[in-house]
Design a protein around this motif. Structure first.
Motif, PDB file in Angstrom:
ATOM      1  N   MET A  66      66.705   2.983  83.030  1.00  0.00           N
ATOM      2  CA  MET A  66      66.439   3.043  84.469  1.00  0.00           C
ATOM      3  C   MET A  66      66.864   1.730  85.112  1.00  0.00           C
ATOM      4  SD  MET A  66      62.284   2.749  84.792  1.00  0.00           S
ATOM      5  CE  MET A  66      62.252   2.498  86.541  1.00  0.00           C
ATOM      6  N   ARG A  67      67.078   1.798  86.404  1.00  0.00           N
ATOM      7  CA  ARG A  67      67.477   0.623  87.176  1.00  0.00           C
ATOM      8  C   ARG A  67      66.278   0.096  87.957  1.00  0.00           C
ATOM      9  NH1 ARG A  67      72.753  -0.188  87.120  1.00  0.00           N
ATOM     10  NH2 ARG A  67      74.085   1.506  86.439  1.00  0.00           N
ATOM     11  N   GLY A  68      66.357  -1.170  88.350  1.00  0.00           N
ATOM     12  CA  GLY A  68      65.325  -1.756  89.184  1.00  0.00           C
ATOM     13  C   GLY A  68      64.313  -2.608  88.444  1.00  0.00           C
ATOM     14  N   LEU A  69      64.393  -2.651  87.120  1.00  0.00           N
ATOM     15  CA  LEU A  69      63.447  -3.467  86.373  1.00  0.00           C
ATOM     16  C   LEU A  69      63.814  -4.947  86.410  1.00  0.00           C
ATOM     17  CD1 LEU A  69      62.860  -1.173  83.269  1.00  0.00           C
ATOM     18  CD2 LEU A  69      61.359  -1.512  85.216  1.00  0.00           C
ATOM     19  N   TYR A  70      65.103  -5.234  86.537  1.00  0.00           N
ATOM     20  CA  TYR A  70      65.577  -6.618  86.599  1.00  0.00           C
ATOM     21  C   TYR A  70      66.240  -6.856  87.953  1.00  0.00           C
ATOM     22  CZ  TYR A  70      64.708  -7.070  81.618  1.00  0.00           C
ATOM     23  OH  TYR A  70      64.104  -7.119  80.396  1.00  0.00           O
ATOM     24  N   ASN A  73      69.634  -5.310  88.813  1.00  0.00           N
ATOM     25  CA  ASN A  73      69.661  -3.847  88.926  1.00  0.00           C
ATOM     26  C   ASN A  73      70.468  -3.161  87.820  1.00  0.00           C
ATOM     27  OD1 ASN A  73      68.617  -1.618  90.235  1.00  0.00           O
ATOM     28  ND2 ASN A  73      70.431  -1.348  91.492  1.00  0.00           N
ATOM     29  N   ARG A  74      70.549  -3.789  86.657  1.00  0.00           N
ATOM     30  CA  ARG A  74      71.268  -3.145  85.547  1.00  0.00           C
ATOM     31  C   ARG A  74      70.393  -2.066  84.913  1.00  0.00           C
ATOM     32  NH1 ARG A  74      70.303  -8.551  82.760  1.00  0.00           N
ATOM     33  NH2 ARG A  74      68.489  -8.108  81.504  1.00  0.00           N
ATOM     34  N   ALA A  75      71.027  -1.096  84.282  1.00  0.00           N
ATOM     35  CA  ALA A  75      70.310  -0.005  83.631  1.00  0.00           C
ATOM     36  C   ALA A  75      69.858  -0.462  82.248  1.00  0.00           C
ATOM     37  CB  ALA A  75      71.204   1.218  83.519  1.00  0.00           C
TER      38      ALA A  75
END
Length: 129
Positions: A66-70, A73-75
């Motif tokens: 998923m995206r948005g954890l770092y 915005n990398r998956a």
């Protein structure tokens, strides 16, 4: 035997979770019952930690990223540590006689994680009877 050895990385990663995000500090206990109780509580916390990570990964499907954890915005595959990091900022607005309690979400990734965990922020589970 080789397959069992290959699975050792999972056990080692869980042991690092025990030492890392759960923040277990040295505690001096004098009675065996208290030692057993502390180990039980730590194991239950680690179990919940692992089950939340597993639920999010299963809900993501076969890709499990998923995206948005770092910030970039990398998956990536979500880890329990990152899930709890993003959910730590959640707040709950207490309910009143006219309105139920509501989970206040400040970022989109929080809403996505709650959705993956099967939690409806407009109707917390403790209200269901």
């Amino acid at each position: 035997m080789f397959l069992r050895y290959k699975g050792q990385a999972v056990v080692e990663r869980r042991y690092s979770d025990f030492k890392g995000p759960l923040a277990v500090a040295p505690i001096f206990l004098q009675h065996n019952r208290r030692i057993a109780a502390l180990i039980t509580v730590i194991c239950l916390a680690l179990l919940v930690f692992c089950l939340i990570e597993r639920q999010v990964r299963r809900a993501l499907g076969p890709e499990q990223t998923m995206r948005g954890l770092y910030p970039d915005n990398r998956a990536v595959r979500p880890t329990g540590r990152m899930i709890f990091y993003h959910l730590a900022g959640l707040k709950i607005r207490p309910g009143t006689t006219t309105s139920p309690p509501v989970i206040l979400i400040s970022r989109g990734v929080q809403a996505h994680l709650l959705e993956l965990l099967g939690i409806d922020e407009t109707r917390p589970r403790w209200l269901e009877t």
